[in-house]
Enzyme design. Structure first.
Site, PDB file in Angstrom:
ATOM      1  N   LYS A  59       0.908  -1.076   0.006  1.00 11.79           N
ATOM      2  CA  LYS A  59      -0.023  -0.020   0.027  1.00 11.79           C
ATOM      3  C   LYS A  59       0.916   1.374   0.111  1.00 11.79           C
ATOM      4  O   LYS A  59       0.412   2.273  -0.418  1.00 11.79           O
ATOM      5  CB  LYS A  59      -0.837  -0.217   1.162  1.00 11.79           C
ATOM      6  CG  LYS A  59      -1.977  -0.832   1.076  1.00 11.79           C
ATOM      7  CD  LYS A  59      -2.879  -1.651   2.433  1.00 11.79           C
ATOM      8  CE  LYS A  59      -3.687  -2.763   2.319  1.00 11.79           C
ATOM      9  NZ  LYS A  59      -4.087  -3.255   3.521  1.00 11.79           N
ATOM     10  N   GLN A 103      -4.596  -2.136   9.980  1.00 13.35           N
ATOM     11  CA  GLN A 103      -4.254  -3.356   9.102  1.00 13.35           C
ATOM     12  C   GLN A 103      -4.735  -4.579  10.056  1.00 13.35           C
ATOM     13  O   GLN A 103      -4.413  -4.523  11.053  1.00 13.35           O
ATOM     14  CB  GLN A 103      -2.739  -3.515   8.644  1.00 13.35           C
ATOM     15  CG  GLN A 103      -2.435  -4.706   8.061  1.00 13.35           C
ATOM     16  CD  GLN A 103      -2.916  -4.798   6.781  1.00 13.35           C
ATOM     17  OE1 GLN A 103      -2.890  -3.734   6.048  1.00 13.35           O
ATOM     18  NE2 GLN A 103      -3.409  -5.720   6.236  1.00 13.35           N
ATOM     19  N   ASP A 126     -10.826   2.020   4.258  1.00 15.35           N
ATOM     20  CA  ASP A 126     -11.067   0.771   3.998  1.00 15.35           C
ATOM     21  C   ASP A 126     -12.595   0.466   3.756  1.00 15.35           C
ATOM     22  O   ASP A 126     -12.941  -0.528   3.089  1.00 15.35           O
ATOM     23  CB  ASP A 126     -10.588  -0.281   4.955  1.00 15.35           C
ATOM     24  CG  ASP A 126      -9.328  -0.974   4.669  1.00 15.35           C
ATOM     25  OD1 ASP A 126      -9.034  -1.005   3.494  1.00 15.35           O
ATOM     26  OD2 ASP A 126      -8.536  -1.369   5.689  1.00 15.35           O
TER      27      ASP A 126
END
Lengths: 286, 286
Positions: A59, A103, A126
């Protein structure tokens, strides 16, 4: 028949993601030039899980490619819930951070649900916050889970009609299956959601015009389970002896599909490109 | 065969709702006795639409039956958006009000979306706020839309197995179809969502173990479209010459169904009982 015929059926996630990233890069440049805003993404990783570290690295590399400022908040395994919540609040408050990505999985002693709830929905890169999930369900899509959004983008890029088609989703996870269903319903597909409790999976998959599979069961979907001409997205990943496999038996299923994503190189790269798009979107709206 | 045989197939929404209301009443009495809290519901109705006024009246009557304090905020047709938002904020702030219900539709000059967003999710008795919809989608059901919740309650009361069954939903509205799909997916049904864009509706309805219909198309579902032994919920209402009709041709479909809701007297009363349950839930959590 020559292999080449099948190659043209492959949905090339890598080149699609490059195209999306190129669009994001242009948007980032424009935002910098017009408003002096540099989009910023903060990733939070608690602990040293190698797979999680690799995902975070991918990312950050994408951020570099498109010109997004990326910060790596790698917190020690011993981090307390309070410390994690405090970090999220700090990032919520910062004007130079437009996206926050926690994460997963977190170490077992931490509560991921309350941590995710603490993220400002406007910075929820997200798209997992209930507020954003709810907007998705009622058809007001903003920040939404990146993987199913990548599938939608691919359908659009390949000019696949969605309205009125029978879309079958295998797997009912919060990350893929359920948001995927909502997105396809919002686009007027007839949507069936199957999973491990489905009695006769083949009955459904055989009827699918669009098939999205995300179960983590290696090669669950065989050629005799799909309809001639189906468009197939394989969201599963299984690692075995250093190789990765999808949920779809690609080599055989490709012979029946009209379009199909490979694993790797299909849905994965698209997911990250959509994440970049989200950070730009949040930075543009702030 | 005698008519009596079919009577036993009828899901009696009125007696079910009485049972739920009785449980709510006990909960309300307990909350008063133990914490001195009287649950309070405020309904907001803008204008004088007769149907809306009737719905509000039915809800107030239910409040009376179960011991919930009910306030009728009937605002004039000329109400501005600012005035409406102010009223919602006042009700959000009040400690004696635990549920706020904005009766829809609003007059055309008002924006229902921003009004609904303004309601404190913890007081969102109707379960329509994106935050609550998102929690529903990810399987953390709290305040959820009342009509589909009533269907789930009826399935439970009649001991209908959900897991692994094929549940077919006709209609993909935000109020019924989409939240219904989420609730059934959360309970591990295989779920198909059909609607006006579905190519071959009968193919789906014929395969349904559980069929939920909410389209507003009078008698859309005929006997030859359902499977022998199906469990059928009719959420539609059409008024015609002073009589109300459902989306299911009850008189003929009842001959094939194992269980079926009539219209009226089916899903309607359950919806209001669930609303009462929500106000009690919010009052208990505060």
């Amino acid at each position: 028949m020559a292999e080449e015929n099948y190659d043209s059926r492959k949905i090339d996630g890598r080149s699609l993601s490059k195209k999306v990233e190129e669009q994001v890069k242009q948007g980032v440049d424009k935002l910098k030039a017009e408003k002096g805003v540099i989009p910023g993404l903060a990733t939070i990783l608690v602990g040293e899980d190698p797979a999680s570290k690799m995902y975070v690295r991918l990312k950050h590399k994408a951020c570099e490619r498109v010109g997004i400022h990326a910060e790596d908040h790698n917190m020690p395994e011993s981090t307390t819930q309070e410390e994690l919540m405090l970090r999220i609040q700090e990032l919520n408050a910062r004007k130079d951070i437009h996206g926050i990505l926690l994460q997963l999985p977190l170490p077992e002693h931490l509560d991921d649900k309350s941590a995710m709830l603490a993220i400002d929905p406007a910075k929820d890169a997200d798209g997992f916050h209930p507020y954003n999930m709810g907007k998705l369900l009622i058809g007001d899509e903003g920040l939404v889970p990146c993987t199913p959004k990548g599938v939608i983008r691919a359908l659009e890029e390949y000019n696949v009609e969605i309205q009125g088609k029978h879309a079958v989703i295998v797997g009912h996870s919060n990350v893929v299956g359920k948001p995927m269903a909502a997105m396809l319903i919002n686009r007027n597909a007839t949507v069936s959601v199957c999973h491990v409790f489905t009695d006769d999976l083949t009955k459904f998959t055989l009827d699918a015009d669009i098939l999205v599979v995300g179960t983590g069961v290696m090669h669950l979907i065989k050629a005799d389970m799909v309809k001639e001409g189906a468009v197939i997205f394989d969201v599963g990943i299984t690692e075995k002896e250093g190789k990765v496999y999808g949920d779809v038996d690609f080599d055989n299923v490709v012979k029946k599909a009209s379009l199909i994503t490979p694993v790797p190189g299909g849905v994965g790269p698209m997911t990250i490109a959509i994440l970049m798009e989200h950070v730009l979107m949040s930075a543009s709206n702030c």
